[in-house]
Design a protein around this motif. Structure first.
Motif, mmCIF file in Angstrom:
data_model
loop_
_atom_site.group_PDB
_atom_site.id
_atom_site.type_symbol
_atom_site.label_atom_id
_atom_site.label_comp_id
_atom_site.label_asym_id
_atom_site.label_seq_id
_atom_site.Cartn_x
_atom_site.Cartn_y
_atom_site.Cartn_z
ATOM 1 N N GLN A 1 0.818 -1.218 0.000
ATOM 2 C CA GLN A 1 0.000 0.000 0.000
ATOM 3 C C GLN A 1 0.852 1.269 0.000
ATOM 4 O O GLN A 1 0.340 2.364 0.226
ATOM 5 C CB GLN A 1 -0.931 0.001 1.211
ATOM 6 C CG GLN A 1 -1.893 -1.172 1.226
ATOM 7 C CD GLN A 1 -2.719 -1.231 2.494
ATOM 8 O OE1 GLN A 1 -2.816 -0.276 3.247
ATOM 9 N NE2 GLN A 1 -3.323 -2.381 2.744
ATOM 10 N N GLY A 2 2.158 1.126 -0.216
ATOM 11 C CA GLY A 2 3.040 2.289 -0.274
ATOM 12 C C GLY A 2 3.557 2.766 1.076
ATOM 13 O O GLY A 2 4.225 3.798 1.141
ATOM 14 N N ARG B 1 7.450 2.743 1.312
ATOM 15 C CA ARG B 1 7.992 3.898 0.575
ATOM 16 C C ARG B 1 7.851 5.173 1.405
ATOM 17 O O ARG B 1 8.787 5.971 1.498
ATOM 18 C CB ARG B 1 7.263 4.048 -0.759
ATOM 19 C CG ARG B 1 7.726 5.237 -1.556
ATOM 20 C CD ARG B 1 6.845 5.449 -2.804
ATOM 21 N NE ARG B 1 7.469 6.404 -3.669
ATOM 22 C CZ ARG B 1 8.163 6.106 -4.747
ATOM 23 N NH1 ARG B 1 8.310 4.849 -5.107
ATOM 24 N NH2 ARG B 1 8.712 7.049 -5.472
ATOM 25 N N LEU B 2 6.693 5.356 2.029
ATOM 26 C CA LEU B 2 6.492 6.542 2.869
ATOM 27 C C LEU B 2 7.458 6.573 4.051
ATOM 28 O O LEU B 2 7.988 7.635 4.403
ATOM 29 C CB LEU B 2 5.053 6.604 3.375
ATOM 30 C CG LEU B 2 3.984 6.929 2.343
ATOM 31 C CD1 LEU B 2 2.593 6.765 2.959
ATOM 32 C CD2 LEU B 2 4.166 8.330 1.801
ATOM 33 N N GLU C 1 10.956 7.469 2.619
ATOM 34 C CA GLU C 1 11.013 8.879 2.225
ATOM 35 C C GLU C 1 11.021 9.800 3.439
ATOM 36 O O GLU C 1 11.730 10.813 3.445
ATOM 37 C CB GLU C 1 9.853 9.209 1.293
ATOM 38 C CG GLU C 1 10.015 8.579 -0.081
ATOM 39 C CD GLU C 1 8.789 8.740 -0.967
ATOM 40 O OE1 GLU C 1 7.712 9.155 -0.462
ATOM 41 O OE2 GLU C 1 8.906 8.427 -2.169
#
Length: 138
Positions: A75-76, A79-80, A83
């Motif tokens: 669900q990303g 990555r979050l 970042e």
């Protein structure tokens, strides 16, 4: 919407239960040094994931662990977390960061997709080679 925040002492129970790669004493130490970032959501009773890091050569941020709970993968959120960590590192004056993954793990493709590049590898007895990856932040 999920947010990231630094882990505190109230989060140690969760981390000890889920991060079996280091001792509870080490988890307490890295939390005390503000080196564990959590992904949280107001509606979730526990964190959705975490990123734990240390310092390579005592100066370069090195991501040791990135984990998202199984029900929230894809669900990303990873990555979050990465970042957000990179943004914190850049804000602290770091020009680049490191991480590693075993050559037989899918994570290497995830990191390359995020802009990390291979900078070396090493072998430990009985294991697949460990890939070292770097990302320039500035």
């Amino acid at each position: 919407m999920p947010l990231t925040r630094l882990a505190g002492s109230d989060d140690l129970e969760f981390l000890v239960r889920h991060d079996g790669h280091v001792s509870s004493a080490e988890l307490e130490a890295v939390v005390g040094r503000d080196r564990v970032l959590l992904m949280v959501e107001e509606s979730a009773p526990e964190p959705l994931g975490w990123l734990r890091w240390g310092l390579f050569w005592d100066t370069v941020p090195f991501m040791n662990m990135l984990q998202v709970v199984p029900t929230r993968r894809g669900q990303g959120l990873g990555r979050l977390l990465v970042e957000s960590w990179e943004h914190r590192c850049l804000g602290a004056g770091q020009a680049w960061v490191l991480t590693s993954t075993m050559s037989d793990e899918r994570a290497q493709h995830f990191y390359r997709h995020l802009g990390y590049r291979d900078v070396g590898a090493f072998e430990l007895p009985g294991e697949a080679p460990e890939l070292l990856l770097r990302k320039d932040l500035a």
